[in-house]
Write a protein that holds these residues in place. Structure first.
Motif, PDB file in Angstrom:
ATOM      1  N   LYS A 246     -18.952  23.329  -0.104  1.00 51.53           N
ATOM      2  CA  LYS A 246     -19.978  22.290  -0.098  1.00 51.53           C
ATOM      3  C   LYS A 246     -19.730  21.334  -1.250  1.00 51.53           C
ATOM      4  O   LYS A 246     -19.216  21.733  -2.291  1.00 51.53           O
ATOM      5  CB  LYS A 246     -21.372  22.902  -0.271  1.00 51.53           C
ATOM      6  CG  LYS A 246     -21.795  23.786   0.860  1.00 51.53           C
ATOM      7  CD  LYS A 246     -23.158  24.376   0.599  1.00 51.53           C
ATOM      8  CE  LYS A 246     -23.525  25.365   1.695  1.00 51.53           C
ATOM      9  NZ  LYS A 246     -24.785  26.033   1.430  1.00 51.53           N
ATOM     10  N   LYS A 247     -20.106  20.090  -1.060  1.00 51.51           N
ATOM     11  CA  LYS A 247     -20.038  19.126  -2.157  1.00 51.51           C
ATOM     12  C   LYS A 247     -21.453  18.927  -2.684  1.00 51.51           C
ATOM     13  O   LYS A 247     -22.364  18.559  -1.951  1.00 51.51           O
ATOM     14  CB  LYS A 247     -19.455  17.805  -1.693  1.00 51.51           C
ATOM     15  CG  LYS A 247     -19.276  16.836  -2.834  1.00 51.51           C
ATOM     16  CD  LYS A 247     -18.457  15.649  -2.468  1.00 51.51           C
ATOM     17  CE  LYS A 247     -18.300  14.820  -3.726  1.00 51.51           C
ATOM     18  NZ  LYS A 247     -17.413  13.725  -3.560  1.00 51.51           N
ATOM     19  N   ILE A 248     -21.617  19.208  -3.969  1.00 56.30           N
ATOM     20  CA  ILE A 248     -22.914  19.060  -4.624  1.00 56.30           C
ATOM     21  C   ILE A 248     -22.744  18.047  -5.742  1.00 56.30           C
ATOM     22  O   ILE A 248     -22.065  18.322  -6.731  1.00 56.30           O
ATOM     23  CB  ILE A 248     -23.407  20.417  -5.182  1.00 56.30           C
ATOM     24  CG1 ILE A 248     -23.484  21.451  -4.064  1.00 56.30           C
ATOM     25  CG2 ILE A 248     -24.745  20.251  -5.881  1.00 56.30           C
ATOM     26  CD1 ILE A 248     -23.728  22.858  -4.539  1.00 56.30           C
ATOM     27  N   SER A 249     -23.325  16.878  -5.582  1.00 54.28           N
ATOM     28  CA  SER A 249     -23.223  15.729  -6.489  1.00 54.28           C
ATOM     29  C   SER A 249     -21.758  15.472  -6.844  1.00 54.28           C
ATOM     30  O   SER A 249     -21.003  15.045  -6.010  1.00 54.28           O
ATOM     31  CB  SER A 249     -24.129  15.894  -7.715  1.00 54.28           C
ATOM     32  OG  SER A 249     -23.687  16.955  -8.538  1.00 54.28           O
ATOM     33  N   LYS A 250     -21.318  15.775  -8.068  1.00 56.45           N
ATOM     34  CA  LYS A 250     -19.957  15.426  -8.487  1.00 56.45           C
ATOM     35  C   LYS A 250     -18.989  16.606  -8.467  1.00 56.45           C
ATOM     36  O   LYS A 250     -17.866  16.500  -8.952  1.00 56.45           O
ATOM     37  CB  LYS A 250     -19.982  14.838  -9.895  1.00 56.45           C
ATOM     38  CG  LYS A 250     -20.701  13.525  -9.977  1.00 56.45           C
ATOM     39  CD  LYS A 250     -20.626  12.968 -11.363  1.00 56.45           C
ATOM     40  CE  LYS A 250     -21.346  11.634 -11.426  1.00 56.45           C
ATOM     41  NZ  LYS A 250     -21.259  11.047 -12.752  1.00 56.45           N
ATOM     42  N   MET A 251     -19.412  17.736  -7.925  1.00 56.94           N
ATOM     43  CA  MET A 251     -18.513  18.888  -7.886  1.00 56.94           C
ATOM     44  C   MET A 251     -18.580  19.560  -6.521  1.00 56.94           C
ATOM     45  O   MET A 251     -19.443  19.271  -5.709  1.00 56.94           O
ATOM     46  CB  MET A 251     -18.868  19.873  -8.987  1.00 56.94           C
ATOM     47  CG  MET A 251     -20.177  20.559  -8.807  1.00 56.94           C
ATOM     48  SD  MET A 251     -20.395  21.775 -10.098  1.00 56.94           S
ATOM     49  CE  MET A 251     -21.865  22.555  -9.530  1.00 56.94           C
ATOM     50  N   TYR A 252     -17.642  20.453  -6.303  1.00 50.60           N
ATOM     51  CA  TYR A 252     -17.581  21.226  -5.072  1.00 50.60           C
ATOM     52  C   TYR A 252     -18.034  22.649  -5.346  1.00 50.60           C
ATOM     53  O   TYR A 252     -17.996  23.122  -6.479  1.00 50.60           O
ATOM     54  CB  TYR A 252     -16.157  21.247  -4.529  1.00 50.60           C
ATOM     55  CG  TYR A 252     -15.662  19.890  -4.099  1.00 50.60           C
ATOM     56  CD1 TYR A 252     -15.892  19.425  -2.819  1.00 50.60           C
ATOM     57  CD2 TYR A 252     -14.968  19.080  -4.984  1.00 50.60           C
ATOM     58  CE1 TYR A 252     -15.447  18.178  -2.423  1.00 50.60           C
ATOM     59  CE2 TYR A 252     -14.522  17.827  -4.601  1.00 50.60           C
ATOM     60  CZ  TYR A 252     -14.762  17.389  -3.325  1.00 50.60           C
ATOM     61  OH  TYR A 252     -14.326  16.153  -2.936  1.00 50.60           O
ATOM     62  N   TYR A 253     -18.443  23.325  -4.295  1.00 51.61           N
ATOM     63  CA  TYR A 253     -18.894  24.714  -4.391  1.00 51.61           C
ATOM     64  C   TYR A 253     -18.149  25.509  -3.337  1.00 51.61           C
ATOM     65  O   TYR A 253     -18.266  25.246  -2.143  1.00 51.61           O
ATOM     66  CB  TYR A 253     -20.410  24.763  -4.169  1.00 51.61           C
ATOM     67  CG  TYR A 253     -20.999  26.139  -4.079  1.00 51.61           C
ATOM     68  CD1 TYR A 253     -21.008  26.986  -5.179  1.00 51.61           C
ATOM     69  CD2 TYR A 253     -21.553  26.600  -2.890  1.00 51.61           C
ATOM     70  CE1 TYR A 253     -21.556  28.251  -5.088  1.00 51.61           C
ATOM     71  CE2 TYR A 253     -22.104  27.856  -2.796  1.00 51.61           C
ATOM     72  CZ  TYR A 253     -22.104  28.676  -3.897  1.00 51.61           C
ATOM     73  OH  TYR A 253     -22.636  29.941  -3.819  1.00 51.61           O
ATOM     74  N   VAL A 254     -17.322  26.465  -3.774  1.00 52.26           N
ATOM     75  CA  VAL A 254     -16.534  27.302  -2.870  1.00 52.26           C
ATOM     76  C   VAL A 254     -17.002  28.737  -3.049  1.00 52.26           C
ATOM     77  O   VAL A 254     -17.017  29.257  -4.162  1.00 52.26           O
ATOM     78  CB  VAL A 254     -15.029  27.215  -3.204  1.00 52.26           C
ATOM     79  CG1 VAL A 254     -14.221  28.073  -2.255  1.00 52.26           C
ATOM     80  CG2 VAL A 254     -14.553  25.783  -3.181  1.00 52.26           C
ATOM     81  N   ARG A 255     -17.398  29.375  -1.952  1.00 56.33           N
ATOM     82  CA  ARG A 255     -17.892  30.754  -2.030  1.00 56.33           C
ATOM     83  C   ARG A 255     -17.102  31.645  -1.083  1.00 56.33           C
ATOM     84  O   ARG A 255     -16.839  31.282   0.055  1.00 56.33           O
ATOM     85  CB  ARG A 255     -19.368  30.820  -1.667  1.00 56.33           C
ATOM     86  CG  ARG A 255     -19.958  32.204  -1.897  1.00 56.33           C
ATOM     87  CD  ARG A 255     -21.405  32.232  -1.548  1.00 56.33           C
ATOM     88  NE  ARG A 255     -21.513  32.190  -0.087  1.00 56.33           N
ATOM     89  CZ  ARG A 255     -22.624  31.929   0.555  1.00 56.33           C
ATOM     90  NH1 ARG A 255     -23.726  31.656  -0.107  1.00 56.33           N
ATOM     91  NH2 ARG A 255     -22.673  31.928   1.867  1.00 56.33           N
ATOM     92  N   ILE A 256     -16.743  32.832  -1.601  1.00 51.90           N
ATOM     93  CA  ILE A 256     -16.013  33.820  -0.817  1.00 51.90           C
ATOM     94  C   ILE A 256     -16.759  35.133  -0.918  1.00 51.90           C
ATOM     95  O   ILE A 256     -17.101  35.572  -2.018  1.00 51.90           O
ATOM     96  CB  ILE A 256     -14.586  34.016  -1.355  1.00 51.90           C
ATOM     97  CG1 ILE A 256     -13.843  32.694  -1.343  1.00 51.90           C
ATOM     98  CG2 ILE A 256     -13.831  35.051  -0.555  1.00 51.90           C
ATOM     99  CD1 ILE A 256     -12.689  32.684  -2.276  1.00 51.90           C
ATOM    100  N   ASN A 257     -17.017  35.767   0.193  1.00 50.50           N
ATOM    101  CA  ASN A 257     -17.630  37.096   0.221  1.00 50.50           C
ATOM    102  C   ASN A 257     -16.582  38.074   0.739  1.00 50.50           C
ATOM    103  O   ASN A 257     -16.418  38.213   1.944  1.00 50.50           O
ATOM    104  CB  ASN A 257     -18.857  37.127   1.131  1.00 50.50           C
ATOM    105  CG  ASN A 257     -19.955  36.236   0.619  1.00 50.50           C
ATOM    106  OD1 ASN A 257     -20.143  36.118  -0.583  1.00 50.50           O
ATOM    107  ND2 ASN A 257     -20.659  35.581   1.515  1.00 50.50           N
ATOM    108  N   ASN A 258     -15.871  38.701  -0.189  1.00 46.35           N
ATOM    109  CA  ASN A 258     -14.818  39.633   0.204  1.00 46.35           C
ATOM    110  C   ASN A 258     -14.745  40.745  -0.829  1.00 46.35           C
ATOM    111  O   ASN A 258     -14.459  40.506  -1.999  1.00 46.35           O
ATOM    112  CB  ASN A 258     -13.481  38.907   0.307  1.00 46.35           C
ATOM    113  CG  ASN A 258     -12.424  39.756   0.969  1.00 46.35           C
ATOM    114  OD1 ASN A 258     -12.191  40.881   0.580  1.00 46.35           O
ATOM    115  ND2 ASN A 258     -11.786  39.186   1.984  1.00 46.35           N
ATOM    116  N   LYS A 259     -15.006  41.949  -0.386  1.00 49.53           N
ATOM    117  CA  LYS A 259     -15.045  43.115  -1.278  1.00 49.53           C
ATOM    118  C   LYS A 259     -13.677  43.396  -1.899  1.00 49.53           C
ATOM    119  O   LYS A 259     -13.573  43.639  -3.097  1.00 49.53           O
ATOM    120  CB  LYS A 259     -15.520  44.328  -0.481  1.00 49.53           C
ATOM    121  CG  LYS A 259     -15.576  45.605  -1.260  1.00 49.53           C
ATOM    122  CD  LYS A 259     -16.048  46.737  -0.356  1.00 49.53           C
ATOM    123  CE  LYS A 259     -16.108  48.042  -1.078  1.00 49.53           C
ATOM    124  NZ  LYS A 259     -16.600  49.121  -0.209  1.00 49.53           N
TER     125      LYS A 259
END
Length: 136
Positions: A95-108
């Motif tokens: 996701k792009k949130i204002s001036k930065m990106y947000y990368v999420r990984i759900n992996n054990k």
């Protein structure tokens, strides 16, 4: 219609979930040796990321989450490239949130692999000695 034995159906659901996750985790590859990409991901994680593990109260399951917060698109592209080359994972939650990106990984498996390398808290992270020796 009433369910007479809820425990029975709960066990069937758990077994089905285990089978689905086993298929998912079998696609994840964990490199045994330290690679340039793995060292880069460790650096990105220490600089612009975090790892969180949390346990639910009700069913005692543990959730593993890795998050990166890159500042620009080039860094985002490099993180995604390193994740794919190192672990065979393409992040779906970007996701792009204002001036930065947000990368999420759900992996054990990936989360546990990173936690073996060291601590990632705000004030207590450090670069493991073997990374310094191999990649200066």
């Amino acid at each position: 219609m009433t369910i007479k034995n809820k425990q029975f159906f709960s066990e069937i659901g758990k077994e089905g979930a285990k089978i689905r996750w086993k298929r998912f985790h079998s696609k994840t590859k964990i490199p045994l040796s330290l690679t340039k990409e793995k060292a880069s991901l460790h650096a990105y994680l220490c600089g612009d990321g975090n790892i969180s593990t949390r346990r639910e109260r009700k069913n005692k399951t543990i959730h593993y989450e890795i998050s990166f917060f890159p500042d620009n698109a080039l860094m985002l592209k490099n993180i995604c490239k390193c994740l794919f080359k190192c672990y065979g994972i393409k992040p779906r939650n970007i996701k792009k949130i204002s001036k930065m990106y947000y990368v999420r990984i759900n992996n054990k498996l990936v989360c546990k692999d990173f936690l073996k390398m060291g601590k990632y808290g705000t004030y207590n992270w450090s670069i493991p000695e073997y990374i310094i020796k191999k990649f200066k």
